[in-house]
Design a protein around this motif. Structure first.
Motif, PDB file in Angstrom:
ATOM      1  N   LEU A  30      -8.410   1.224   3.380  1.00 53.20           N
ATOM      2  CA  LEU A  30      -7.295   0.273   3.319  1.00 53.20           C
ATOM      3  C   LEU A  30      -7.682  -1.052   3.975  1.00 53.20           C
ATOM      4  CD1 LEU A  30      -3.574   1.100   3.949  1.00 53.20           C
ATOM      5  CD2 LEU A  30      -4.586  -0.955   4.932  1.00 53.20           C
ATOM      6  N   TRP A  89       0.678  -2.962  -6.534  1.00 51.77           N
ATOM      7  CA  TRP A  89       0.546  -1.856  -5.587  1.00 51.77           C
ATOM      8  C   TRP A  89      -0.919  -1.426  -5.493  1.00 51.77           C
ATOM      9  CZ3 TRP A  89       3.730   0.183  -2.123  1.00 51.77           C
ATOM     10  CH2 TRP A  89       5.119  -0.035  -2.262  1.00 51.77           C
ATOM     11  N   THR A  90      -1.292  -0.888  -4.345  1.00 53.82           N
ATOM     12  CA  THR A  90      -2.597  -0.260  -4.165  1.00 53.82           C
ATOM     13  C   THR A  90      -2.362   1.118  -3.553  1.00 53.82           C
ATOM     14  OG1 THR A  90      -3.676  -2.400  -3.792  1.00 53.82           O
ATOM     15  CG2 THR A  90      -4.864  -0.423  -3.077  1.00 53.82           C
ATOM     16  N   ASP A 141     -10.126  -2.978   1.832  1.00 53.87           N
ATOM     17  CA  ASP A 141      -9.467  -3.558   0.657  1.00 53.87           C
ATOM     18  C   ASP A 141      -8.655  -4.783   1.041  1.00 53.87           C
ATOM     19  OD1 ASP A 141      -8.454  -3.062  -2.307  1.00 53.87           O
ATOM     20  OD2 ASP A 141      -6.670  -3.457  -1.087  1.00 53.87           O
ATOM     21  N   TYR A 144       0.837  -1.205   0.000  1.00 51.83           N
ATOM     22  CA  TYR A 144       0.000   0.000   0.000  1.00 51.83           C
ATOM     23  C   TYR A 144       0.874   1.258   0.000  1.00 51.83           C
ATOM     24  CZ  TYR A 144      -4.032  -2.944   1.042  1.00 51.83           C
ATOM     25  OH  TYR A 144      -5.025  -3.893   0.973  1.00 51.83           O
ATOM     26  N   VAL A 173      -3.921   4.472  -1.790  1.00 48.77           N
ATOM     27  CA  VAL A 173      -5.085   4.827  -0.980  1.00 48.77           C
ATOM     28  C   VAL A 173      -5.001   6.315  -0.632  1.00 48.77           C
ATOM     29  CG1 VAL A 173      -6.465   4.317   1.068  1.00 48.77           C
ATOM     30  CG2 VAL A 173      -5.105   2.503  -0.004  1.00 48.77           C
TER      31      VAL A 173
END
Length: 263
Positions: free
Chosen positions: A219, A204-205, A222, A146, A207
């Motif tokens: 987060l 990757w994410t 998810d 993240y 936020v």
């Protein structure tokens, strides 16, 4: 109103977080029962809210199972090691969860922007990181990455708050202050990092953490949604009657100290 004008109040946040915490506890029970290994990386801008996000995930979990790793700068010996070496020793064993408060991606972020790593070192890292992460995933580790975003005006406000609040002053370092003029450089470094390391096996994410409470909820939701079905009922426990009236404390050698004065 814009999103920034609709920031969650603490009471609303806590009400929304509570059912997610129950799911996190169930997730941890599943990890323990099945021997899973979970690694979550928390990266992002200074003041974005990595610490708060990590607490949102970990605060209801057993600290013997859920470990938070926040490494200081490498020692002289560590500087001579393979770059990933000091992180490997913190990877989870079966049934464990590890949350990295910053991670090996320091090399693609702060080390690159602040000049602590040269171009050749950064280039080598960006080539090696996807291979390293492929090995982790191939070995069965569930890896989540993240990156927490925040606009510079929010960053400035939070830095100023740290400067003025004696309880938060420890969070403010010379590196944080030096980074104030490098907001765009961090953006450029992030984009180069994403281009090289956002892979199918370890995506990757990003936020949005302009509203930190909303960001934490996003987060956690998810993370939970990306796990398989973790529903495992807790084992039944027999809780028989005590069989007598509850006892009060008695003291022989020592007595408790005086209570904190309330007036």
């Amino acid at each position: 109103m814009g999103k920034r004008d609709e920031k969650l109040k603490r009471k609303e946040y806590e009400e929304l977080l509570e059912p997610l915490e129950e799911e996190l506890v169930a997730m941890a029970r599943w990890v323990r029962a099945t021997g899973q290994r979970i690694v979550v990386l928390f990266e992002g801008r200074d003041t974005a809210g990595k610490g708060g996000a990590i607490r949102a995930v970990s605060q209801r979990l057993n600290p013997r199972q859920c470990h938070i790793v926040a490494l200081s700068k490498p020692s002289e010996d560590e500087q001579t090691q393979w770059y990933f070496q000091r992180y490997i020793k913190h990877l989870p064993s079966a049934g464990q969860i590890v949350l990295f408060d910053r991670s090996w991606y320091n090399r693609a972020g702060v080390e690159k922007v602040m000049g602590f790593a040269d171009d050749a070192q950064v280039e080598a890292f960006l080539k090696q990181a996807p291979v390293f992460e492929q090995q982790l995933v191939d070995d069965g580790i569930l890896l989540f990455k993240y990156w927490l975003t925040t606009d510079q005006d929010n960053q400035e406000e939070r830095l100023r708050e740290r400067l003025e609040d004696p309880l938060k002053r420890w969070k403010l370092s010379p590196i944080d202050l030096a980074a104030r003029g490098k907001y765009q450089a961090y953006t450029d470094a992030r984009e180069a990092m994403l281009a090289a390391t956002h892979t199918d096996h370890a995506p990757w994410t990003l936020v949005d953490f302009n509203d930190q409470k909303r960001g934490r909820l996003t987060l956690v939701r998810d993370l939970l949604d990306r796990l398989p079905d973790t529903r495992i009922e807790p084992p039944p426990l027999d809780f028989p009657e005590l069989g007598h009236e509850p006892l009060e404390e008695t003291y022989g050698v020592l007595k408790p100290i005086e209570d904190y004065p309330m007036d």
